[in-house]
Scaffold this active site. Structure first.
Site, PDB file in Angstrom:
ATOM      1  N   VAL A 180       0.756  -1.246   0.222  1.00  0.00           N
ATOM      2  CA  VAL A 180       0.154   0.008  -0.196  1.00  0.00           C
ATOM      3  C   VAL A 180       0.781   1.202   0.068  1.00  0.00           C
ATOM      4  O   VAL A 180       1.643   1.513   0.971  1.00  0.00           O
ATOM      5  CB  VAL A 180      -1.028   0.032   1.448  1.00  0.00           C
ATOM      6  CG1 VAL A 180      -1.767   1.134   0.825  1.00  0.00           C
ATOM      7  CG2 VAL A 180      -1.553  -1.283   1.315  1.00  0.00           C
ATOM      8  N   GLU A 181       1.051   1.801  -1.080  1.00  0.00           N
ATOM      9  CA  GLU A 181       1.849   2.993  -1.216  1.00  0.00           C
ATOM     10  C   GLU A 181       1.243   4.285  -1.166  1.00  0.00           C
ATOM     11  O   GLU A 181       0.220   4.656  -1.807  1.00  0.00           O
ATOM     12  CB  GLU A 181       2.625   2.837  -2.624  1.00  0.00           C
ATOM     13  CG  GLU A 181       3.323   1.600  -2.743  1.00  0.00           C
ATOM     14  CD  GLU A 181       4.428   1.659  -3.641  1.00  0.00           C
ATOM     15  OE1 GLU A 181       5.305   2.581  -3.654  1.00  0.00           O
ATOM     16  OE2 GLU A 181       4.415   0.796  -4.795  1.00  0.00           O
TER      17      GLU A 181
END
Length: 487
Positions: free
Chosen positions: A80-81
């Site tokens: 999850v960036e």
């Protein structure tokens, strides 16, 4: 636009019509995150006469877990960036709601974990100096990028920006830090990547600079299933049983006319509808897998071919026991080869998969293509040679290896899109632009978040809303601004 009423389902030989329902009918090609997101958006708007044709036996696309050495690992998207910023990344919200097991990735100690090609560690001060120089050059590039016209005509490559600061990484230490800064994020080198559209990167500027590694045995694909289950029928055990989702259907032909669309699959089936949303990867659009009849207009084809489909390969390697440093500040380590990008970035899983004794090494671009074309045994031998240079000749032999082959897979032809120099935002907008009754979606159609999971999800919503506007208001015009527009 006047609604069309389908009154029967016709199944004669290979000729199939969509199920009877009031309202327009839509075929969604591809059940990756964008396709599922688009279909849910249509459903929420009351357009439920949908068929989703998926080429594989599962939904999720490039978000895909695989069994490896007794654990499930992520073949594709893993992080999850963009977390802990002013805005909230929708994928962060989903992952928290689902209770996905995830860990913040800490890259802050790379200066103490960079290995020389001939063996041994670099001095921390030497690598920190390289990192600091890279940061200064990046900041200067960001300032230059923000000064450019919105038209994009003054855009340059990241490498050109570096050269403006009299900085062109050439030593092994400089190259590996540069590779970590850019190739590791975009899967292509600075010489081809657009400065204006990646520096600063909207994902981190808008959502925050933290990234979290998903290590949940249910798989990252759980977020896709969560969205799908909100509009598709499921059984008690959560299996999708909705007849509108049809798996193992490889689309080969899309015929379109002012009156509707006809989609033909490899097994000879034919589906007719009012509209089609194409959510295959950019790599597939650039290949010959799907034939459009009549051919797409030249402006559309050019836009598709100008953008890049990059290759990002995560190689998992299993050992009988761990021999690498563990503990705080050791999770990521670099290998500084004179051959740029040669098994450069490594990660261990002491927290994520305790006791698994698995390493991850990431390669990209030409190295990915090269590795995909050789046997896994050759890749394992190369990786072992690098590890022995780093940790000594007495380390144990790897017992297993997993090498994804996204580029070789005709259903993907790459991992995610990258914004190259020479494509301004208005030319890029043509990638998303509809052609008659054909609409397009995918992470590659997200102007600000291409290449990311949240980009795929948000692109599905955006593309579906363009179609919804056409259906509900009759406004089917999609305006692409002129190339020299400055606003």
């Amino acid at each position: 636009m006047e609604a069309i009423l389908f009154t029967t389902v016709l199944l004669l030989a290979s000729h199939v019509l969509l199920a009877a329902a009031a309202g327009p009918s839509v075929i969604v090609v591809g059940a990756g995150f964008s396709g599922i997101s688009a279909a849910k958006t249509l459903s929420d708007a009351g357009i439920t006469n949908i068929v989703i044709l998926e080429a594989t036996n599962r939904i999720g696309g490039r978000i895909c877990k695989v069994a490896f050495a007794g654990i499930n690992v992520e073949k594709g998207a893993n992080w999850v960036e963009g977390v802990n910023g002013n805005a909230v990344n929708p994928i962060w919200t989903f992952s928290n709601q689902l209770g996905l097991r995830k860990f913040r990735s800490d890259y802050s100690n790379l200066s103490s974990n960079t290995y020389k090609e001939e063996g041994g560690l670099y001095g921390a001060a030497e690598i920190q100096s390289v990192i600091d120089t890279g940061d200064e050059v990046y900041d200067a590039g960001e300032k230059y990028s923000k000064s450019l016209s919105n038209s994009g005509f003054g855009d340059i490559s990241i490498l050109a920006s570096q050269r403006l600061q009299n900085h062109a990484p050439s030593s092994p230490a400089e190259m590996v830090v540069d590779y970590y800064n850019f190739d590791y994020e975009f899967a292509e080198p600075p010489r081809v990547t657009s400065l204006q559209n990646t520096v600063p990167l909207p994902t981190f500027a808008n959502f925050g600079e933290d990234v979290y590694f998903v290590a949940d045995q249910r798989g990252y694909e759980t977020v896709v299933h969560n969205v799908a289950n909100q509009f598709l029928k499921t059984s008690k055990d959560g299996t999708i049983v909705d007849p509108r989702l049809i798996l193992n259907k490889v689309v080969r032909v899309i015929e379109h006319s002012p009156g509707g669309v006809t989609v033909k699959t490899e097994d000879g089936a034919v589906y007719k509808a009012d509209y089609v949303i194409v959510s295959v990867s950019l790599g597939v659009l650039q290949s010959k897998l799907i034939e459009f009849v009549p051919r797409l207009p030249e402006w559309k084809i050019l836009a598709i071919y100008e953008f890049d489909m990059a290759i990002y390969t995560k190689i998992f390697i299993k050992f009988p026991y761990s021999f690498w440093p563990t503990g705080n500040g050791t999770q990521f380590f670099l290998y500084a080869s004179e051959r740029r990008g040669y098994y450069s970035i490594w990660q261990h899983f002491e927290r994520e998969y305790p006791g698994a004794h698995v390493l991850l090494v990431t390669v990209t671009d030409d190295e990915s293509r090269r590795i995909e074309q050789q046997p896994d045994s050759a890749t394992k031998a190369e990786a072992m040679e690098v590890l022995r240079a780093m940790f000594g000749k007495n380390i144990p032999e790897a017992t297993d290896i997993f090498v994804p082959r996204w580029w070789s897979d005709r259903l993907y032809k790459g991992t995610f899109s990258n914004w190259p120099i020479g494509v301004n935002r208005y030319e890029y907008d043509q990638i998303r632009a509809p052609v008659g009754r054909i609409y397009f979606t995918g992470e590659h159609t997200s102007e600000h978040y291409n290449g990311y999971v949240h980009g795929a999800y948000l692109a599905g919503i955006d593309s579906a809303n363009i179609l919804i506007r056409c259906v509900k208001t009759g406004n089917c015009k999609y305006i692409v601004k002129a190339k020299d527009a400055d606003d």
